[in-house]
Design a protein around this motif. Sequence first.
Motif, mmCIF file in Angstrom:
data_model
loop_
_atom_site.group_PDB
_atom_site.id
_atom_site.type_symbol
_atom_site.label_atom_id
_atom_site.label_comp_id
_atom_site.label_asym_id
_atom_site.label_seq_id
_atom_site.Cartn_x
_atom_site.Cartn_y
_atom_site.Cartn_z
ATOM 1 N N HIS A 164 0.824 -1.217 0.000
ATOM 2 C CA HIS A 164 0.000 0.000 0.000
ATOM 3 C C HIS A 164 0.859 1.269 0.000
ATOM 4 C CE1 HIS A 164 0.399 -0.656 4.438
ATOM 5 N NE2 HIS A 164 0.536 0.640 4.418
ATOM 6 N N LEU A 165 2.088 1.192 0.517
ATOM 7 C CA LEU A 165 2.957 2.380 0.465
ATOM 8 C C LEU A 165 3.388 2.668 -0.967
ATOM 9 C CD1 LEU A 165 5.310 2.206 3.582
ATOM 10 C CD2 LEU A 165 3.221 3.529 3.238
ATOM 11 N N MET A 168 0.426 4.079 -2.779
ATOM 12 C CA MET A 168 0.241 5.480 -2.391
ATOM 13 C C MET A 168 1.213 6.375 -3.176
ATOM 14 S SD MET A 168 1.694 8.111 -0.557
ATOM 15 C CE MET A 168 2.964 7.308 0.426
ATOM 16 N N ARG A 170 2.708 5.841 -5.980
ATOM 17 C CA ARG A 170 2.369 5.928 -7.406
ATOM 18 C C ARG A 170 1.156 6.840 -7.621
ATOM 19 N NH1 ARG A 170 1.289 2.670 -11.170
ATOM 20 N NH2 ARG A 170 0.184 1.044 -10.028
ATOM 21 N N SER A 171 0.201 6.791 -6.688
ATOM 22 C CA SER A 171 -0.981 7.631 -6.869
ATOM 23 C C SER A 171 -0.617 9.113 -6.778
ATOM 24 C CB SER A 171 -2.048 7.278 -5.828
ATOM 25 O OG SER A 171 -1.806 7.947 -4.609
ATOM 26 N N TYR A 172 0.465 9.428 -6.090
ATOM 27 C CA TYR A 172 0.905 10.824 -6.020
ATOM 28 C C TYR A 172 1.953 11.139 -7.082
ATOM 29 C CZ TYR A 172 -1.957 11.714 -2.013
ATOM 30 O OH TYR A 172 -3.045 11.900 -1.209
ATOM 31 N N LYS B 61 -9.812 2.756 -7.702
ATOM 32 C CA LYS B 61 -8.420 2.662 -8.154
ATOM 33 C C LYS B 61 -8.303 2.824 -9.668
ATOM 34 C CE LYS B 61 -6.453 0.061 -4.336
ATOM 35 N NZ LYS B 61 -6.006 -1.266 -3.854
ATOM 36 N N LEU B 66 -4.540 3.807 -10.979
ATOM 37 C CA LEU B 66 -3.571 2.910 -10.346
ATOM 38 C C LEU B 66 -3.604 1.515 -10.952
ATOM 39 C CD1 LEU B 66 -3.828 3.801 -6.549
ATOM 40 C CD2 LEU B 66 -1.819 4.007 -8.022
ATOM 41 N N ILE B 67 -4.768 1.082 -11.435
ATOM 42 C CA ILE B 67 -4.842 -0.261 -12.031
ATOM 43 C C ILE B 67 -5.497 -0.167 -13.408
ATOM 44 C CG2 ILE B 67 -4.828 -1.587 -9.880
ATOM 45 C CD1 ILE B 67 -7.843 -1.681 -9.989
ATOM 46 N N PRO B 84 -2.001 7.780 -12.934
ATOM 47 C CA PRO B 84 -2.241 8.774 -11.886
ATOM 48 C C PRO B 84 -1.939 10.178 -12.406
ATOM 49 C CG PRO B 84 -0.849 6.981 -11.079
ATOM 50 C CD PRO B 84 -0.949 6.821 -12.565
ATOM 51 N N SER B 89 -6.347 13.148 -6.133
ATOM 52 C CA SER B 89 -5.620 12.750 -4.927
ATOM 53 C C SER B 89 -6.397 11.649 -4.234
ATOM 54 C CB SER B 89 -5.493 13.909 -3.942
ATOM 55 O OG SER B 89 -4.495 14.787 -4.328
ATOM 56 N N MET B 90 -5.671 10.762 -3.586
ATOM 57 C CA MET B 90 -6.346 9.630 -2.956
ATOM 58 C C MET B 90 -6.077 9.608 -1.452
ATOM 59 S SD MET B 90 -6.661 5.928 -4.605
ATOM 60 C CE MET B 90 -7.360 4.533 -3.754
ATOM 61 N N VAL B 91 -7.122 9.226 -0.710
ATOM 62 C CA VAL B 91 -7.002 9.011 0.734
ATOM 63 C C VAL B 91 -7.272 7.529 0.978
ATOM 64 C CG1 VAL B 91 -7.895 9.623 3.013
ATOM 65 C CG2 VAL B 91 -7.781 11.357 1.212
ATOM 66 N N PHE B 92 -6.381 6.887 1.739
ATOM 67 C CA PHE B 92 -6.414 5.427 1.843
ATOM 68 C C PHE B 92 -7.016 4.964 3.163
ATOM 69 C CE2 PHE B 92 -3.163 6.672 -1.083
ATOM 70 C CZ PHE B 92 -3.225 5.725 -2.088
ATOM 71 N N ASN B 94 -6.085 2.477 5.081
ATOM 72 C CA ASN B 94 -5.083 2.202 6.117
ATOM 73 C C ASN B 94 -4.071 3.348 6.218
ATOM 74 O OD1 ASN B 94 -3.796 1.839 3.733
ATOM 75 N ND2 ASN B 94 -3.602 -0.377 3.920
ATOM 76 N N ALA B 96 -1.754 4.738 4.844
ATOM 77 C CA ALA B 96 -0.597 4.701 3.934
ATOM 78 C C ALA B 96 0.340 5.875 4.159
ATOM 79 C CB ALA B 96 -1.049 4.638 2.464
ATOM 80 N N ALA B 158 -3.570 14.700 0.764
ATOM 81 C CA ALA B 158 -4.364 14.715 -0.467
ATOM 82 C C ALA B 158 -4.757 16.140 -0.844
ATOM 83 C CB ALA B 158 -5.608 13.847 -0.279
#
Lengths: 272, 275
Positions: A164-165, A168, A170-172, B61, B66-67, B84, B89-92, B94, B96, B158
């Motif tokens: 998940h890190l 994260m 990659r999403s940024y 996602k 991301l996928i 991306p 912006s994404m908030v996870f 867990n 992250a 984010a």
Amino acid sequence: MSALADHHSTRAAPARKRPSWRRLPAAPISLAAGAAAWELIGQLAGMSFFPPLSTVLARLADMATSGLIVTSLADSLVNLILGFAISLAAGLVAGVAMGRYRKVEAALGVYVYALLTAPSLVFAPIFFSLLGEGRGSIVAVVVMYAMFVIIINTASAIQSVPVHLVEMARSYGAGERQVLLRVMLPAAAPMIMAGVRLGVGRAVTGMINGEMFIAVVGLGRIVTQAGGRFDSAGVLAVLLVIIAVALGAVALVQAVDRRITRWVPRTTRGNQ
Amino acid sequence: MGSDDYGKERALIEIRGLGKSFVGQDNETVEALRDVNLDVGENEFLTVLGPSGCGKTTLLKTIAGLIPWNDGDIRIDGTPVRGPGPDRSMVFQNFALLPWATVLDNVAFGLRMRGVGRAEREERARSLIAMVGLSGFETKRPGELSGGMQQRVGLARALAMRPRVLLMDEPFGAVDEQTRRLLQEELLSIWEEHRMTVVFITHSMEEAVLLGDRVVLMSARPGRISEIVPVPLERPRSSDVGALERSGQYVEITAYLWDRLRDMHEEHRPSKVAG
């Protein structure tokens, strides 16, 4: 009833008063006990191949004042530092590549495991004929001893970075280089450092073995010469120096480790 | 000129015929999403609700880039999603967060990845840290913070990107009930002040209704949109959440969503109870 009460009170008493030996520092006491045992057994046994500590220390002082130790030690340390630096650089690069890319792992994995388990000294003759009896051969032996454990630890450290890190990052917008440098390496650092600690110990072993069996230089040369004269005190004196080098190297790595991994919560270790 | 006018009438996020399947553990193909069509308006707060395994996180996602997906098309403001981007912006769930980095560095992480200089990113990070109520915690590490505080860091990270689209994947699912309510109210008041498009995944009916302009109800196996339920509750909602939750409309919509969700669970029950 009263017997039961008495029993309880005698049981409870020592728990309240903490036994004083718990407060004593463990490492110095252990060292002092070991030194005393050595001296005692050496004196009582009276065997020439196991001299007491005092004799060994006197021999060490002789060697130090004659300058023999200092020049040999400097020679050995250069071998150690060169070999370990190469092991560290190559080990980190190969380990990260193996941990991150499945193809690289498939290609290199079998060699790395083979060479990790192979007795590294069997390569000594090959290095000797390739690189001659100079420093190159000894450095090569040090690398053979130290590098593979660093590779393997680095590879598993990279593989256990939480997915998940990476997601994260990659999403940024992190690219592969940023994912590696800003996420994977810092996340893997504690486990990588465990491998580096093992590697530095093995590097010291490699240094001495190389110096004893290939080019007879440095501390390894003194050991070989003293051994040839059946000078047990001399052999053990150099052994003390080697142990000091190993402990110093490990302490240095641990200091770096503590700086890098200060963020890791240290809750799994007792303080007693 | 004409095409410009058309662009302004378009939704910000357009999803057309989205399909995604992957190979599961037993080598069987799992259809995570089938023929998903969805428009999300500019500055709309959209909540996505569904049973576990309905593909709601997969949907998020794919929007995040991301996928990859198999069929269909996702566009943000008319531009196809290829990966991306700084507009999202994404908030996870867990959090992250980087455990070795301080709160400040965590909040500034996205800006750093996008090449924003140190002075600017730290200034922006500090103002976001203040916005989520974490001033004074800049030099702390995630391990020293509670779960609620950690997710505030995740939210600040984010928002620091000034995204057009905020993608939230069950962001309050890992915190306790009381903290969750506080975070919901805070998110509402932040969003009421700084409008943006939000896609918010949740498995809580109450959360979906409290936050959303519309609730997208998804069903599982394969994951698809089963219904879109508008939430005509007045805004701003952050001022008196308690009154809102007692209102007839809120109770009605929540009850309706639960009826629908229960039907979905019944469908997938191995043996139905007779009667």
